[in-house]
Each structure stands twice: as structure tokens, then as C-alpha cells.
Scaffold this active site. Structure first.
Site, PDB file in Angstrom:
ATOM      1  N   ASP A   1      43.058  32.123  57.339  1.00 58.76           N
ATOM      2  CA  ASP A   1      41.780  32.573  56.780  1.00 58.76           C
ATOM      3  C   ASP A   1      41.554  32.039  55.367  1.00 58.76           C
ATOM      4  OD1 ASP A   1      43.861  34.378  55.990  1.00 58.76           O
ATOM      5  OD2 ASP A   1      42.375  35.850  55.363  1.00 58.76           O
TER       6      ASP A   1
ATOM      7  N   HIS B   1      39.457  39.327  49.305  1.00 58.27           N
ATOM      8  CA  HIS B   1      39.040  40.186  50.421  1.00 58.27           C
ATOM      9  C   HIS B   1      38.239  41.390  49.929  1.00 58.27           C
ATOM     10  CE1 HIS B   1      41.260  38.430  53.859  1.00 58.27           C
ATOM     11  NE2 HIS B   1      42.150  38.093  52.954  1.00 58.27           N
TER      12      HIS B   1
END
Length: 256
Positions: free
Chosen positions: A61, A172
Site C-alpha cells: 500500500d 493513514h
């Protein structure tokens, strides 16, 4: 005043990428490339041409779009020396103590292993900005996958030494879950309660909780507060080392 312009953009379910741009030279860097289309779309939105890509660690990611972005832009890719899975496409490998220049500004490389063994963070002293990847989040820290708790505490302790006004760009949007957990181990922290309420309102309006500042994290992030007497008392760990208290907090979060 910062010289550079910054653009935070979301991708995948909860990741953030960041562009930094020097309006004088036109130089533009991106931090991580988990989704190549998202990086290219962010560049198109701003009208910036990518010259550099900085990779924090090998997880998909953060790297799955690297090849696409490099092919489409011709950017130079800087990333960690191989201490975990290899990352294809890196042009410049860097590690602890290394520095390089971006548009005349020094970029310092900090190794912060724990989440992965190859995790690196990028700190620009002149901009008072740090890109902490999956090491330090708003009100949280990364899960320990490849290192151990002592290693992760050492890495966080390194970041805690940055100036209090350092702006922290993390990777995040985990903040609401982090806030709920933080209140479970630091329930009497008024500043934490205030931030938690603010973040609920921000997320209800789809606003990002990134970036934050080191001062805010030191005051409210339980993973940086292992020495705090109130947290130690709450955990019944008054006589333990900071590393042991951190390990207990991290394990509690893992099972929260």
C-alpha cells in the site's frame, strides 16, 4: 514560513499520500505510491510535474504504484536500503544519517524500524516537516510486524526528539479508532478528550486528521507517553521501564 506547498490526498481505503512542491524551481516530490493512478491524479489536479518519489517502506500500500509513477513521470526514486523485502525501482538507497537535497532544502533520513525493518522517515529541518510513514500516526503508532516492541519504542523515541513544532504527515487515517483506544489508557487527559471530540467532527465532515504536530502528539498520543505518571498508574506499571510500558500499551491496542 515554509517554502514549499503541500498537498495531501487519500487513496485506497485509508491511506494518505503527500506531494511537496517548490514553486520557484517546479521540483515536486511524492511520499509513497501505493496507488499509481491516485498519485498521477493528484499531480494533474495541482498541475505539478513529479521529479522525485520517496518511499518509506516495502508494504504494497506504499509501493504498488511505484513502477507506474516512475514510468509516467521519469522521477528519481529514493527508498530504504534493503533490510526487508526488496523494492524494485529504487534509484537511491538511503539509511540512518543520510541526507539529500530537494530544491535546495536538506532532507534527513531517519531509520525507524519496528513496523518493518526497512522503515525510514524523511525530515526537512528548514520546513519543520516530517513524513513518518507507518511509524507515527495521529494519536497512534504502527503495528509491530517485523521488529519488536523495544525496537519500535526506540524508533518513536527518535521522533520524539524532533522540535515540538514539527508538522507530522503520517500515512493513514486511523485517528478515530486511535482516539477511542487512547482514552482507554489515558482517560483523564483533558487535551486528549478535546482532540477526540474535534476529530469526530472533522471526520463527520470528511476532513483529514493529518497532519498534526509533534507537540500535539506528545501531549495526547499514548504511544509517546510511556513516562506519564497517570498512564503508568492506570496500567499499574509505576516501576517499569518506558519500553515496558510502551509494549503494554501496544499489545493492548493490538487486542482492542
Amino acid at each position: 514560513m515554509p517554502r514549499f506547498a503541500y498537498h495531501l490526498f487519500p487513496y485506497l481505503s485509508d491511506n494518505y499520500g503527500v506531494l511537496l512542491h517548490d514553486p520557484d524551481s517546479g521540483a515536486t516530490a511524492a511520499v509513497d505510491a501505493g496507488d499509481g493512478e491516485a498519485v498521477l491524479a493528484a499531480l494533474a489536479e495541482k498541475g505539478w510535474n513529479l521529479t522525485e518519489l520517496w518511499i518509506t517502506h516495502h508494504h504494497g500500500d506504499h509501493t504498488d504504484g511505484l513502477a507506474m509513477v516512475k514510468e509516467k513521470t521519469g522521477c528519481t526514486v529514493t527508498g530504504p536500503k534493503g533490510k526487508s523485502a526488496s523494492i524494485s525501482g529504487i534509484d537511491r538507497e538511503v539509511g540512518e544519517g543520510d541526507t539529500f537535497e530537494f530544491a535546495g532544502a536538506e532532507v534527513q533520513v531517519l531509520e525507524t524500524p519496528g513496523h518493518t525493518l526497512d522503515m525510514i522517515n524523511f525530515y526537512l529541518p528548514s520546513e519543520k516537516v516530517a513524513f513518518t510513514g507507518d511509524t507515527l500516526f495521529t494519536l497512534g503508532c504502527g503495528r509491530v510486524f517485523e521488529g519488536d516492541f523495544a525496537m519500535m519504542w526506540e524508533s518513536l523515541s527518535k521522533l520524539m526528539k524532533l522540535p515540538a513544532d514539527t508538522v507530522i504527515y503520517s500515512s493513514h487515517e486511523y485517528t478515530l479508532a486511535n482516539a477511542e483506544f487512547a482514552l482507554s489508557v489515558d482517560p483523564d487527559n483533558a487535551a486528549l478528550k478535546g482532540r477526540a471530540e474535534k476529530f469526530k467532527a472533522m471526520r463527520a465532515n470528511d476532513q483529514p486528521t493529518v497532519p498534526s504536530t509533534m507537540a500535539e502528539e506528545l501531549e495526547t498520543n499514548p504511544f509517546l507517553r510511556a513516562s506519564d505518571p497517570a498512564i503508568r498508574s492506570h496500567l499499574g506499571m509505576e516501576g517499569e521501564s518506558d519500553a515496558a510500558v510502551f509494549a503494554e500499551i501496544r499489545q493492548r491496542k493490538d487486542n482492542f
